[in-house]
Design a protein around this motif. Structure first.
Motif, mmCIF file in Angstrom:
data_model
loop_
_atom_site.group_PDB
_atom_site.id
_atom_site.type_symbol
_atom_site.label_atom_id
_atom_site.label_comp_id
_atom_site.label_asym_id
_atom_site.label_seq_id
_atom_site.Cartn_x
_atom_site.Cartn_y
_atom_site.Cartn_z
ATOM 1 N N THR A 285 0.968 -1.296 -0.155
ATOM 2 C CA THR A 285 0.164 0.178 -0.230
ATOM 3 C C THR A 285 0.929 1.338 0.066
ATOM 4 N N PRO A 286 0.590 2.175 -0.862
ATOM 5 C CA PRO A 286 1.649 3.359 -0.963
ATOM 6 C C PRO A 286 0.990 4.397 0.096
ATOM 7 N N THR B 53 -2.442 6.856 5.981
ATOM 8 C CA THR B 53 -3.895 6.649 6.652
ATOM 9 C C THR B 53 -4.355 5.288 5.823
ATOM 10 N N LEU B 54 -4.296 5.263 4.840
ATOM 11 C CA LEU B 54 -4.552 4.019 3.726
ATOM 12 C C LEU B 54 -3.953 2.797 4.287
ATOM 13 N N TYR C 21 -11.290 6.367 0.532
ATOM 14 C CA TYR C 21 -10.785 6.455 -0.904
ATOM 15 C C TYR C 21 -10.091 5.226 -1.392
ATOM 16 N N ALA C 22 -9.807 4.191 -0.650
ATOM 17 C CA ALA C 22 -9.354 2.765 -0.734
ATOM 18 C C ALA C 22 -9.491 2.162 -2.097
ATOM 19 N N LEU D 105 -4.257 -4.734 -3.347
ATOM 20 C CA LEU D 105 -4.932 -5.920 -2.857
ATOM 21 C C LEU D 105 -4.822 -7.272 -3.785
ATOM 22 N N ASN D 106 -4.970 -6.704 -5.011
ATOM 23 C CA ASN D 106 -4.938 -7.856 -6.132
ATOM 24 C C ASN D 106 -3.532 -8.512 -6.096
ATOM 25 N N ASP D 107 -2.449 -7.525 -6.153
ATOM 26 C CA ASP D 107 -1.252 -8.048 -6.091
ATOM 27 C C ASP D 107 -0.828 -9.018 -5.068
#
Length: 122
Positions: free
Chosen positions: A20-21, A39-40, A62-63, A96-98
């Protein structure tokens, strides 16, 4: 079986957090940082749905846009980043897919490790 599901969910959580960036945060008009980024990344968690079933979620609003990509209006000024938008489409990061693909490759190793720790019992 629940131990395996829990271990796979924990591995998926670790993988998605790493992928996650982290943004820079937001800044005021003088360029001073108002909020910290991340935050993400901090939003990821695992929820137990039922015995042997877990869900990895991120309730940050915004995820989905970061995961899948989103449209925007070129030329619009965004005060939070202090510049104008240039492109009409921002590609998704697919963290998430990765992470799911990465975790699927790691499941055999997780199974081997669990069998060592449980003495072959399920």
């Amino acid at each position: 079986m629940d131990a395996l599901a829990r271990a796979v969910a924990a591995k998926l959580l670790a993988n998605v957090v790493n992928l996650t960036p982290v943004g820079l945060g937001t800044f005021d008009e003088n360029g001073r940082r108002v909020t910290q980024g991340g935050t993400l990344r901090r939003g990821w968690s695992v929820e137990k749905i039922s015995s042997g079933r877990y869900s990895v979620i991120n309730p940050v609003p915004y995820a989905l846009y970061v995961e899948e990509g989103h449209r925007q209006t070129p030329g619009r000024y965004v005060p939070a980043i202090g510049r104008q938008l240039k492109t009409s489409w921002v590609p998704g990061k697919h963290m998430l897919n990765d992470a799911i693909a990465q975790t699927k490759k790691e499941v055999p190793q997780i199974c081997r490790e669990l069998s060592i720790f449980t003495g072959g019992r399920r």
